[in-house]
Write a protein that holds these residues in place. Structure first.
Motif, PDB file in Angstrom:
ATOM      1  N   UNK A   1       0.796  -1.224   0.000  1.00 23.15           N
ATOM      2  CA  UNK A   1       0.000   0.000   0.000  1.00 23.15           C
ATOM      3  C   UNK A   1       0.825   1.269   0.000  1.00 23.15           C
ATOM      4  N   UNK A   2       2.147   1.125  -0.011  1.00 24.90           N
ATOM      5  CA  UNK A   2       2.995   2.310   0.020  1.00 24.90           C
ATOM      6  C   UNK A   2       3.007   2.986   1.363  1.00 24.90           C
ATOM      7  N   UNK A   3       2.691   2.228   2.425  1.00 24.25           N
ATOM      8  CA  UNK A   3       2.680   2.780   3.771  1.00 24.25           C
ATOM      9  C   UNK A   3       4.118   2.924   4.259  1.00 24.25           C
ATOM     10  N   UNK A   4       4.461   4.103   4.738  1.00 19.56           N
ATOM     11  CA  UNK A   4       5.852   4.412   5.072  1.00 19.56           C
ATOM     12  C   UNK A   4       6.237   4.005   6.490  1.00 19.56           C
ATOM     13  N   UNK A   5       5.281   3.727   7.344  1.00 17.12           N
ATOM     14  CA  UNK A   5       5.591   3.373   8.725  1.00 17.12           C
ATOM     15  C   UNK A   5       4.316   3.241   9.526  1.00 17.12           C
ATOM     16  N   UNK A   6       4.454   3.281  10.822  1.00 17.37           N
ATOM     17  CA  UNK A   6       3.270   3.209  11.684  1.00 17.37           C
ATOM     18  C   UNK A   6       3.159   4.495  12.496  1.00 17.37           C
ATOM     19  N   UNK A   7       1.949   4.867  12.917  1.00 18.61           N
ATOM     20  CA  UNK A   7       0.680   4.230  12.582  1.00 18.61           C
ATOM     21  C   UNK A   7       0.218   4.599  11.177  1.00 18.61           C
ATOM     22  N   UNK A   8      -0.691   3.789  10.664  1.00 17.84           N
ATOM     23  CA  UNK A   8      -1.320   4.093   9.380  1.00 17.84           C
ATOM     24  C   UNK A   8      -2.743   3.557   9.411  1.00 17.84           C
TER      25      UNK A   8
ATOM     26  N   UNK B   1      -9.303   5.124   1.549  1.00 18.50           N
ATOM     27  CA  UNK B   1      -8.298   6.192   1.517  1.00 18.50           C
ATOM     28  C   UNK B   1      -7.252   5.947   2.599  1.00 18.50           C
ATOM     29  N   UNK B   2      -5.984   6.119   2.246  1.00 20.56           N
ATOM     30  CA  UNK B   2      -4.893   5.976   3.197  1.00 20.56           C
ATOM     31  C   UNK B   2      -4.676   7.266   3.974  1.00 20.56           C
ATOM     32  N   UNK B   3      -4.643   7.147   5.286  1.00 21.45           N
ATOM     33  CA  UNK B   3      -4.233   8.247   6.161  1.00 21.45           C
ATOM     34  C   UNK B   3      -2.992   7.764   6.883  1.00 21.45           C
ATOM     35  N   UNK B   4      -1.847   8.187   6.418  1.00 24.08           N
ATOM     36  CA  UNK B   4      -0.557   7.655   6.860  1.00 24.08           C
ATOM     37  C   UNK B   4       0.035   8.587   7.910  1.00 24.08           C
ATOM     38  N   UNK B   5       0.098   8.126   9.177  1.00 29.33           N
ATOM     39  CA  UNK B   5       0.654   8.947  10.239  1.00 29.33           C
ATOM     40  C   UNK B   5      -0.287   9.039  11.423  1.00 29.33           C
ATOM     41  N   UNK B   6       0.178   9.679  12.479  1.00 25.92           N
ATOM     42  CA  UNK B   6      -0.601   9.778  13.706  1.00 25.92           C
ATOM     43  C   UNK B   6      -1.790  10.711  13.573  1.00 25.92           C
ATOM     44  N   UNK B   7      -2.877  10.351  14.255  1.00 23.81           N
ATOM     45  CA  UNK B   7      -4.059  11.209  14.284  1.00 23.81           C
ATOM     46  C   UNK B   7      -4.630  11.226  15.693  1.00 23.81           C
ATOM     47  N   UNK B   8      -5.040  12.410  16.127  1.00 22.72           N
ATOM     48  CA  UNK B   8      -5.711  12.504  17.413  1.00 22.72           C
ATOM     49  C   UNK B   8      -7.193  12.182  17.229  1.00 22.72           C
ATOM     50  N   UNK B   9      -7.934  12.263  18.315  1.00 23.32           N
ATOM     51  CA  UNK B   9      -9.347  11.876  18.309  1.00 23.32           C
ATOM     52  C   UNK B   9     -10.147  12.650  17.256  1.00 23.32           C
ATOM     53  N   UNK B  10     -10.025  13.966  17.279  1.00 25.98           N
ATOM     54  CA  UNK B  10     -10.819  14.794  16.369  1.00 25.98           C
ATOM     55  C   UNK B  10     -10.465  14.532  14.912  1.00 25.98           C
TER      56      UNK B  10
END
Length: 214
Positions: free
Chosen positions: A175-182, A188-197
């Motif tokens: 999937x072309x994911x560069x690391x964690x988290x993902x 749709x790919x959301x690659x990287x950290x995300x907070x609650x909102x």
């Protein structure tokens, strides 16, 4: 189209990938002999999964228990998951931070067999510092995991668990994911950290795309 374009924000592509044949969990074993499609991300196999009746959006969640960003946002992520009664979540432990990450991923998957995956996952993510055997055991105890049963389940299912971890890492690479988290949220790919909102907003966007596509 390259592998990295499998998931793009707003893109609903159906790219194919080759060269991923390997030992995989029973539910995806037939896929090993053919090209791998985007649909394979959504086939849980023995991956820990929460699938409420009537779910409308799936999130595929790639993590490593020693990833600092995974740990930072873990409570927010799990809160967003728990609150959403129309969300399916496939947890894909994808250890990239060394041997103890792999050990934790294998044990966490085995804990799913006694219904303790999320509890164990939560405690592992709350661990401070590098994982050690003692810290992993402490996390299991805090999660209420039956350690003796965990060892038996791990031994009895070792090949399936190892195949799943390998498959998760291969999907991540495909999937072309560069690391964690993902996160794969809907398609749709959301690659990287995300907070609650941020995570709640991404899930809402996925639902809106479904409505627009009808």
């Amino acid at each position: 189209m390259t592998i990295a374009t499998l998931f793009r924000r707003g893109a609903l592509c159906a790219a194919l990938f080759v060269g991923l044949a390997a030992a995989v969990p029973t539910a995806v074993a037939a896929q090993a002999a053919r090209e791998v499609t985007k649909a394979d991300f959504y086939v849980p196999g023995i991956a820990p999964t929460r699938a409420p009746k009537g779910y409308d959006v799936t999130v595929v969640y790639f993590t490593d228990y020693q990833c600092p960003v995974c740990r930072q946002h873990s409570d927010d992520v799990l809160r967003a998951f728990a609150e959403d009664r129309k969300l399916r979540v496939i947890f894909r432990d994808s250890p990239i931070f060394g041997a103890q990450s792999l050990t934790a991923a294998r044990l966490a998957t085995a804990a799913h067999m006694q219904g303790k995956y999320v509890a164990f996952h939560t405690q592992l993510m709350r661990t401070k510092g590098k994982l050690t055997d003692a810290r992993i055991r402490e996390a299991a105890d805090l999660a209420g995991v039956d350690w003796a049963r965990l060892q038996k389940d791990l031994a009895a299912n070792a090949s399936r668990i190892d195949a799943l971890v390998d498959w998760n890492n291969r999907l991540s690479k495909a999937g072309g994911i560069s690391g964690t988290p993902a996160f794969v949220i809907g398609e749709v790919l959301a690659d990287g950290g995300m907070d609650y909102a941020s995570l709640k907003a991404e899930i809402a966007d996925a639902r809106a795309r479904i409505v627009r596509a009808r």
